[in-house]
Motif scaffolding. Structure first.
Motif, PDB file in Angstrom:
ATOM      1  N   ARG A  85     -16.615 -25.305  37.051  1.00  0.00           N
ATOM      2  CA  ARG A  85     -15.387 -25.866  36.474  1.00  0.00           C
ATOM      3  C   ARG A  85     -15.638 -26.415  35.071  1.00  0.00           C
ATOM      4  O   ARG A  85     -14.795 -26.280  34.192  1.00  0.00           O
ATOM      5  CB  ARG A  85     -14.836 -26.977  37.382  1.00  0.00           C
ATOM      6  CG  ARG A  85     -14.167 -26.416  38.619  1.00  0.00           C
ATOM      7  CD  ARG A  85     -13.878 -27.466  39.655  1.00  0.00           C
ATOM      8  NE  ARG A  85     -13.391 -26.805  40.852  1.00  0.00           N
ATOM      9  CZ  ARG A  85     -12.103 -26.505  41.044  1.00  0.00           C
ATOM     10  NH1 ARG A  85     -11.201 -26.863  40.165  1.00  0.00           N
ATOM     11  NH2 ARG A  85     -11.736 -25.847  42.114  1.00  0.00           N
ATOM     12  N   THR A 123     -18.816 -16.244  39.868  1.00  0.00           N
ATOM     13  CA  THR A 123     -18.819 -16.814  41.220  1.00  0.00           C
ATOM     14  C   THR A 123     -19.993 -16.315  42.056  1.00  0.00           C
ATOM     15  O   THR A 123     -20.106 -16.657  43.227  1.00  0.00           O
ATOM     16  CB  THR A 123     -17.511 -16.475  41.964  1.00  0.00           C
ATOM     17  OG1 THR A 123     -17.360 -15.056  41.998  1.00  0.00           O
ATOM     18  CG2 THR A 123     -16.308 -17.080  41.278  1.00  0.00           C
ATOM     19  N   GLU A 169     -16.431 -20.293  49.945  1.00  0.00           N
ATOM     20  CA  GLU A 169     -15.329 -21.234  49.822  1.00  0.00           C
ATOM     21  C   GLU A 169     -15.147 -21.685  48.377  1.00  0.00           C
ATOM     22  O   GLU A 169     -14.040 -21.694  47.843  1.00  0.00           O
ATOM     23  CB  GLU A 169     -15.642 -22.437  50.712  1.00  0.00           C
ATOM     24  CG  GLU A 169     -14.426 -23.185  51.177  1.00  0.00           C
ATOM     25  CD  GLU A 169     -14.841 -24.277  52.150  1.00  0.00           C
ATOM     26  OE1 GLU A 169     -14.435 -25.410  51.936  1.00  0.00           O
ATOM     27  OE2 GLU A 169     -15.619 -23.966  53.082  1.00  0.00           O
ATOM     28  N   GLN A 187     -13.647 -19.027  46.252  1.00  0.00           N
ATOM     29  CA  GLN A 187     -12.187 -18.962  46.338  1.00  0.00           C
ATOM     30  C   GLN A 187     -11.528 -20.002  45.442  1.00  0.00           C
ATOM     31  O   GLN A 187     -10.555 -19.712  44.760  1.00  0.00           O
ATOM     32  CB  GLN A 187     -11.722 -19.158  47.795  1.00  0.00           C
ATOM     33  CG  GLN A 187     -11.937 -17.931  48.679  1.00  0.00           C
ATOM     34  CD  GLN A 187     -11.349 -16.666  48.074  1.00  0.00           C
ATOM     35  OE1 GLN A 187     -10.271 -16.673  47.509  1.00  0.00           O
ATOM     36  NE2 GLN A 187     -12.091 -15.561  48.174  1.00  0.00           N
ATOM     37  N   SER A 188     -12.066 -21.224  45.411  1.00  0.00           N
ATOM     38  CA  SER A 188     -11.425 -22.271  44.614  1.00  0.00           C
ATOM     39  C   SER A 188     -11.570 -21.981  43.125  1.00  0.00           C
ATOM     40  O   SER A 188     -10.657 -22.248  42.338  1.00  0.00           O
ATOM     41  CB  SER A 188     -11.981 -23.649  44.989  1.00  0.00           C
ATOM     42  OG  SER A 188     -13.192 -23.897  44.325  1.00  0.00           O
ATOM     43  N   LEU A 219     -11.782 -18.950  41.884  1.00  0.00           N
ATOM     44  CA  LEU A 219     -10.877 -17.820  41.615  1.00  0.00           C
ATOM     45  C   LEU A 219      -9.430 -18.306  41.511  1.00  0.00           C
ATOM     46  O   LEU A 219      -8.658 -17.832  40.671  1.00  0.00           O
ATOM     47  CB  LEU A 219     -11.019 -16.757  42.710  1.00  0.00           C
ATOM     48  CG  LEU A 219     -12.377 -16.058  42.756  1.00  0.00           C
ATOM     49  CD1 LEU A 219     -12.433 -15.077  43.912  1.00  0.00           C
ATOM     50  CD2 LEU A 219     -12.682 -15.351  41.439  1.00  0.00           C
ATOM     51  N   GLU A 220      -9.079 -19.270  42.377  1.00  0.00           N
ATOM     52  CA  GLU A 220      -7.730 -19.853  42.295  1.00  0.00           C
ATOM     53  C   GLU A 220      -7.505 -20.476  40.927  1.00  0.00           C
ATOM     54  O   GLU A 220      -6.436 -20.337  40.327  1.00  0.00           O
ATOM     55  CB  GLU A 220      -7.551 -20.934  43.386  1.00  0.00           C
ATOM     56  CG  GLU A 220      -7.326 -20.385  44.777  1.00  0.00           C
ATOM     57  CD  GLU A 220      -6.162 -19.418  44.830  1.00  0.00           C
ATOM     58  OE1 GLU A 220      -5.125 -19.700  44.207  1.00  0.00           O
ATOM     59  OE2 GLU A 220      -6.293 -18.353  45.485  1.00  0.00           O
ATOM     60  N   LEU A 221      -8.548 -21.162  40.455  1.00  0.00           N
ATOM     61  CA  LEU A 221      -8.447 -21.804  39.137  1.00  0.00           C
ATOM     62  C   LEU A 221      -8.245 -20.750  38.041  1.00  0.00           C
ATOM     63  O   LEU A 221      -7.396 -20.906  37.155  1.00  0.00           O
ATOM     64  CB  LEU A 221      -9.711 -22.639  38.869  1.00  0.00           C
ATOM     65  CG  LEU A 221      -9.773 -23.355  37.517  1.00  0.00           C
ATOM     66  CD1 LEU A 221      -8.626 -24.337  37.375  1.00  0.00           C
ATOM     67  CD2 LEU A 221     -11.104 -24.101  37.365  1.00  0.00           C
ATOM     68  N   LYS A 236      -6.919 -17.844  38.373  1.00  0.00           N
ATOM     69  CA  LYS A 236      -5.561 -17.317  38.521  1.00  0.00           C
ATOM     70  C   LYS A 236      -4.544 -18.250  37.867  1.00  0.00           C
ATOM     71  O   LYS A 236      -3.618 -17.816  37.195  1.00  0.00           O
ATOM     72  CB  LYS A 236      -5.242 -17.227  40.016  1.00  0.00           C
ATOM     73  CG  LYS A 236      -5.138 -15.841  40.582  1.00  0.00           C
ATOM     74  CD  LYS A 236      -4.579 -16.014  42.003  1.00  0.00           C
ATOM     75  CE  LYS A 236      -4.799 -14.845  42.874  1.00  0.00           C
ATOM     76  NZ  LYS A 236      -4.502 -15.113  44.265  1.00  0.00           N
ATOM     77  N   ARG A 237      -4.753 -19.561  38.115  1.00  0.00           N
ATOM     78  CA  ARG A 237      -3.825 -20.551  37.591  1.00  0.00           C
ATOM     79  C   ARG A 237      -3.862 -20.552  36.061  1.00  0.00           C
ATOM     80  O   ARG A 237      -2.826 -20.604  35.401  1.00  0.00           O
ATOM     81  CB  ARG A 237      -4.221 -21.928  38.120  1.00  0.00           C
ATOM     82  CG  ARG A 237      -3.029 -22.806  38.439  1.00  0.00           C
ATOM     83  CD  ARG A 237      -3.490 -24.096  39.079  1.00  0.00           C
ATOM     84  NE  ARG A 237      -3.778 -25.090  38.070  1.00  0.00           N
ATOM     85  CZ  ARG A 237      -4.697 -26.044  38.205  1.00  0.00           C
ATOM     86  NH1 ARG A 237      -5.431 -26.105  39.295  1.00  0.00           N
ATOM     87  NH2 ARG A 237      -4.878 -26.934  37.261  1.00  0.00           N
ATOM     88  N   ALA A 290      -9.256 -10.623  45.300  1.00  0.00           N
ATOM     89  CA  ALA A 290      -8.577 -11.914  45.294  1.00  0.00           C
ATOM     90  C   ALA A 290      -7.802 -12.193  44.007  1.00  0.00           C
ATOM     91  O   ALA A 290      -6.746 -12.811  44.059  1.00  0.00           O
ATOM     92  CB  ALA A 290      -9.585 -13.034  45.544  1.00  0.00           C
ATOM     93  N   VAL A 291      -8.319 -11.791  42.870  1.00  0.00           N
ATOM     94  CA  VAL A 291      -7.660 -12.228  41.628  1.00  0.00           C
ATOM     95  C   VAL A 291      -7.188 -11.148  40.667  1.00  0.00           C
ATOM     96  O   VAL A 291      -6.301 -11.405  39.861  1.00  0.00           O
ATOM     97  CB  VAL A 291      -8.551 -13.169  40.790  1.00  0.00           C
ATOM     98  CG1 VAL A 291      -8.654 -14.519  41.433  1.00  0.00           C
ATOM     99  CG2 VAL A 291      -9.897 -12.568  40.502  1.00  0.00           C
TER     100      VAL A 291
END
Lengths: 221, 357
Positions: free
Chosen positions: B161, B181, B187, B190-191, B193-195, B197-198, B219-220
């Motif tokens: 991050r 990653t 796990e 995934q977080s 990758l979510e970031l 994406k956001r 996933a992304v």
């Protein structure tokens, strides 16, 4: 112990500290950029100059492989040119400085080469200039290792400074040889040895503590 | 614009017949890392490049910000030929392209704040402006309370991050992700990758990522290119590539995904041709509208025989629902005929994997 002797020891300790401090300061100030250069001027590195790198490396090795006592004698003409004399504490600072430069430079080189190449790549990817990489990345990251390198250099210098006593350099080594050895004063010899041990211990533990404070690589901080 | 079907009429990065050869040095001989690569990265997309290690993907991504130079061909970033830039031009370009790394590459001697501030210091920004820029970035990645910590005190996910915040500091339009990653657990992956994406959605940032993990691509990414031995062997929208893989490398990479593999016991007993009393093992792939219908109960009703479910997965690829179901039913002509009719009527993609006793 006579007050005279105490005075002698105090003066000798002061002379040793002066020699070590001046030679250490000048020697590491010159050794640092040379070390940085050695660590960054190889083929494909930040300041590529492989030929000069090789030549500087050769000179550094040559100086490093000359026994210190020989170096002291060999550069007497140069010492005289710089200080106007070849004996005494002032004169001893010259060979001490000359010996410090390559010693510290190699330690600096090792400290910088030890840094993860990924950091250099990351800095390049940020658009850093090679100079910025040296100052903002390499020196910052190498600070604990450089502190230990400086500590090791000073400890070696204390040892070397005792050696210049053999050629009239002044300081604790000189005291040990003239009083302890030549005048058969084992008590003086013992004191000289103890003072040297204490000095080295003080420098080493101060350096270790400082390096630990600079080192943020473990969770303990 | 439909969010799940991005259309990119605009290109951020274009590889044009790019080759990269490394000269022999020391013990390693000369080799070609990239061979005639043509690839466009759409503005606003999350484009994935997937390949095994040594396939050339690291080299490919490093061409974008000029960490490597192409031997031939051109790499255009917003129309600028990266290979033709001088050092000063490259530094300018790099300040508008963020990059994150597998091993984070954070300065251990700097705090979280100091690490994120570094690219801004390099760009010569003053303290106050840096402060104003770094704070919201730390909020964005959820590390505001950790600003005075050192990287060694943080977990891998937190380190990445910081890496992401650092890469965003100069407000780039393009983010390069180099196996970001691969060093993280599933796990945390995934977080992160979510970031990504956001960030892609909120900041309109184009993301070009390389990975060897199909999970990450699935996933992304909206678009994907498969690279093998220095060549792009397959490319397209992620959903299309996943549902209709053409190249064997793609298939091999996909086979590692959960749900796409048969249980070992079934796989061992699989025969290419049926004998009397055997059951057929069939993979049904459904996506789009069919993924949301109660197909299994309908299948059982229409086939009128026992249907075993052997393996299955329901998932989302490139934002679209996708299902894969492996079923077994009697391999006699009558049952098979009914099943096939059912598949055709419902527009299901099927593949007979073999027969088991």
């Amino acid at each position: 112990m006579s007050p005279d002797l105490l005075l002698l020891i105090a003066k000798a300790t002061f002379d040793t500290l002066r020699m070590v401090a001046i030679a250490g300061l000048i020697g590491s100030l010159i050794g640092l950029p040379i070390g940085i250069f050695l660590a960054t001027s190889g083929k494909g590195e930040l300041f590529p100059a492989p030929n000069i790198n090789r030549i500087v490396g050769l000179i550094v090795n040559a100086t490093r492989s000359t026994p210190f006592i020989i170096l002291v004698v060999a550069i007497i003409p140069f010492t005289r040119l710089v200080t106007g004399t070849s004996i005494g504490t002032k004169a001893a600072i010259v060979p001490l400085t000359i010996a410090t430069i390559p010693f510290f430079a190699r330690l600096v080189e090792a400290a910088i080469r030890d840094i993860d190449k990924g950091l250099i790549e990351a800095a390049r990817a940020m658009g850093a200039t090679p100079t910025q990489i040296v100052f903002k990345v390499l020196l910052a990251e190498a600070r604990p290792a450089l502190t230990l390198a400086l500590t090791m250099t000073i400890v070696s210098l204390i040892g070397y400074s005792a050696m210049v006593g053999a050629v009239g350099g002044g300081g604790l080594g000189d005291l040990g040889i003239r009083y302890g050895y030549q005048r058969f004063r084992p008590d003086v010899m013992l004191i000289v040895v103890v003072v040297l041990i204490v000095l080295v211990q003080l420098v080493q533990s101060a350096g270790d503590r400082l390096a630990r404070r600079f080192d943020k690589r473990s969770r303990k901080n | 614009m439909n969010a799940s079907v991005p259309v990119f009429d605009d290109v951020t990065v274009a590889f044009q017949r790019v080759s990269k050869r490394f000269a022999a040095s020391g013990e390693s001989g000369a080799f070609t890392a990239l061979n005639n690569v043509d690839l466009n990265v759409g503005r606003g997309s999350i484009t994935g490049i997937i390949g095994r290690s040594g396939a050339g993907k690291s080299t490919l991504i490093r061409l974008v910000n000029g960490l490597e130079k192409p031997s031939s061909g051109k790499v255009l970033v917003d129309g600028v030929d990266v290979g033709a830039l001088d050092e000063a031009g490259l530094r300018n370009l790099r300040r508008s392209v963020g990059m994150i790394f597998q091993h984070f590459n954070l300065l251990s001697s700097h705090t979280v704040f100091g690490n994120v501030a570094l690219p801004l210091e390099i760009a010569g920004m003053d303290r106050r402006a840096i402060e104003a820029r770094v704070r919201p970035l730390l909020d964005l990645v959820g590390l505001a309370d950790k600003h005075a910590r050192y990287p060694a005190e943080l977990s891998g996910g937190q380190k990445q991050r910081i890496g992401i915040a650092r890469a965003l500091a100069t407000e780039p339009k393009l983010l390069l992700s180099d196996e970001a990653t691969s060093a993280l657990d599933p796990e945390t992956t995934q977080s992160i990758l979510e970031l990504l994406k956001r960030i892609n959605a909120e900041l309109g940032l184009t993301v070009l990522l390389i990975t060897h993990e199909m999970e990450v691509v699935k996933a992304v990414t909206s678009d994907v290119a498969v690279i093998d031995k220095g060549e792009i062997v397959e490319r397209g929208h992620t959903f299309d590539v996943f549902t209709h893989p053409k190249h064997e490398t793609t298939r091999a990479l996909l086979s590692g995904l959960p749900g796409s593999k048969l249980p070992d016991a079934v796989a061992r007993g699989l025969k290419p041709a049926p004998s009397a009393g055997d059951r057929a093992v069939v993979r049904l792939t459904f996506f789009g509208a069919t993924a949301e219908r109660p197909l299994v109960s309908q299948l059982i009703k229409s086939v009128g025989a026992e249907v075993n479910i052997i393996a299955g997965t329901i998932d989302e690829i490139g934002g679209k629902p996708y299902g894969s179901l492996v079923v077994a039913y009697a391999a006699d002509a009558e049952t098979s005929g009914r099943a096939e009719r059912f598949f055709t009527e419902n527009g299901l993609v099927t593949e007979v994997l073999g027969y088991v006793a």
